[in-house]
Design a protein around this motif. Structure first.
Motif, short mmCIF file in Angstrom:
data_model
loop_
_atom_site.label_atom_id
_atom_site.label_comp_id
_atom_site.label_asym_id
_atom_site.label_seq_id
_atom_site.Cartn_x
_atom_site.Cartn_y
_atom_site.Cartn_z
N ASP A 84 26.61 4.57 -1.69
CA ASP A 84 25.97 3.28 -1.51
C ASP A 84 25.22 3.21 -0.18
N PRO A 85 23.92 3.50 -0.19
CA PRO A 85 23.16 3.45 1.06
C PRO A 85 23.08 2.04 1.65
N TYR A 86 23.24 1.01 0.82
CA TYR A 86 23.23 -0.36 1.34
C TYR A 86 24.44 -0.61 2.23
N LEU A 87 25.53 0.10 1.99
CA LEU A 87 26.73 0.00 2.79
C LEU A 87 26.66 0.91 4.01
N LEU A 88 26.26 2.18 3.79
CA LEU A 88 26.35 3.16 4.87
C LEU A 88 25.18 3.14 5.85
N ALA A 89 23.99 2.78 5.43
CA ALA A 89 22.87 2.76 6.38
C ALA A 89 23.11 1.78 7.52
N PRO A 90 23.51 0.54 7.25
CA PRO A 90 23.80 -0.37 8.38
C PRO A 90 24.96 0.11 9.25
N PHE A 91 26.00 0.69 8.61
CA PHE A 91 27.13 1.21 9.37
C PHE A 91 26.68 2.30 10.33
N TRP A 92 25.99 3.32 9.81
CA TRP A 92 25.59 4.44 10.67
C TRP A 92 24.50 4.04 11.66
N ASP B 165 11.17 0.63 9.67
CA ASP B 165 10.73 -0.66 9.12
C ASP B 165 10.66 -0.69 7.60
N GLU B 166 10.03 0.32 7.01
CA GLU B 166 9.87 0.35 5.54
C GLU B 166 11.24 0.33 4.84
N ASP B 167 12.17 1.12 5.36
CA ASP B 167 13.50 1.16 4.74
C ASP B 167 14.31 -0.09 5.04
N ARG B 168 14.11 -0.70 6.21
CA ARG B 168 14.81 -1.95 6.54
C ARG B 168 14.45 -3.02 5.52
N ALA B 169 13.16 -3.10 5.16
CA ALA B 169 12.72 -4.08 4.17
C ALA B 169 13.35 -3.79 2.80
N LYS B 170 13.41 -2.52 2.42
CA LYS B 170 14.01 -2.16 1.13
C LYS B 170 15.50 -2.46 1.11
N LEU B 171 16.18 -2.26 2.24
CA LEU B 171 17.60 -2.61 2.31
C LEU B 171 17.79 -4.12 2.16
N ALA B 172 16.96 -4.87 2.86
CA ALA B 172 17.06 -6.33 2.81
C ALA B 172 16.79 -6.87 1.41
N ASP B 173 15.79 -6.26 0.74
CA ASP B 173 15.41 -6.71 -0.61
C ASP B 173 16.21 -6.01 -1.71
N ARG B 174 17.03 -5.02 -1.32
CA ARG B 174 17.80 -4.21 -2.27
C ARG B 174 16.88 -3.57 -3.31
N THR B 175 15.82 -2.93 -2.81
CA THR B 175 14.81 -2.33 -3.70
C THR B 175 14.69 -0.81 -3.53
N LEU B 176 15.72 -0.17 -3.02
CA LEU B 176 15.69 1.29 -2.94
C LEU B 176 15.72 1.87 -4.34
#
Length: 130
Positions: A13-21, A31-42
Motif C-alpha cells: 500500500d503506497p498510500y500508507l508507506l509513502a507518507p511514513f517513509w 509534487d506529481e506523486d503528492r497530488a496522486k496520493l492526495a487524490d488516491r489516483t496512483l
C-alpha cells in the motif's frame, strides 16, 4: 565505484508507506506523486518518488507489488538520537526488539529497519537482517 542513486521499498500500500517513509527519511514526495496520493489516483503498479530537492541524497521509491517476499523487502540502518527515535515511532513505526547497541523497528507493513544512536553509526558492524 558506482554511486547509489535510489533505494526501492516494495509494498502492498503506497498510500500508507509513502507518507511514513517521507516522514522518517525527511525526503519529500515529489509534487506529481503528492497530488496522486492526495487524490488516491496512483495506477496499480505506479511507484511514489521521494526526492531530496537539493540532490544530496539518493531517491527513495515506494513501489507497489503483489508478490512480497518474507520477512521484508528492504533493510535500512538509520542513525538517530532519542528525539528522532520518538518522531519515527510517532510516524507509525513499532519496536520489534531492543538490542544493546541499536533498536530494530518495523514500518507499518512490517519491513524491519534498525535505528542506531549517533555514536554507534560508524562503529557498529552490520545489523541483523543484512
Amino acid at each position: 565505484m558506482p554511486d547509489l542513486a535510489a533505494i526501492v521499498i516494495h509494498c502492498r500500500d503506497p498510500y500508507l508507506l509513502a507518507p511514513f517513509w517521507s516522514a522518517v527519511s525527511g525526503l519529500p514526495v515529489v509534487d506529481e506523486d503528492r497530488a496522486k496520493l492526495a487524490d488516491r489516483t496512483l495506477g496499480p503498479t505506479e511507484a511514489v518518488l521521494l526526492r531530496d530537492p537539493h540532490g544530496r541524497r539518493p531517491d527513495l521509491w515506494i513501489s507497489p507489488t503483489g508478490d512480497l517476499p518474507a520477512p521484508g523487502r528492504i533493510h535500512l540502518d538509520l542513525v538517530g538520537d532519542a528525539e528522532e527515535r520518538a518522531a519515527v515511532l510517532e510516524a507509525g513505526a513499532t519496536v520489534v526488539r531492543e538490542l544493546p547497541r541499536w533498536t530494530v523497528l518495523a514500518d507499518p507493513e512490517g519491513n524491519e529497519f534498525c535505528l542506531l544512536p549517533p555514536h554507534e553509526a560508524h562503529a557498529a558492524e552490520p545489523s541483523p537482517g543484512h
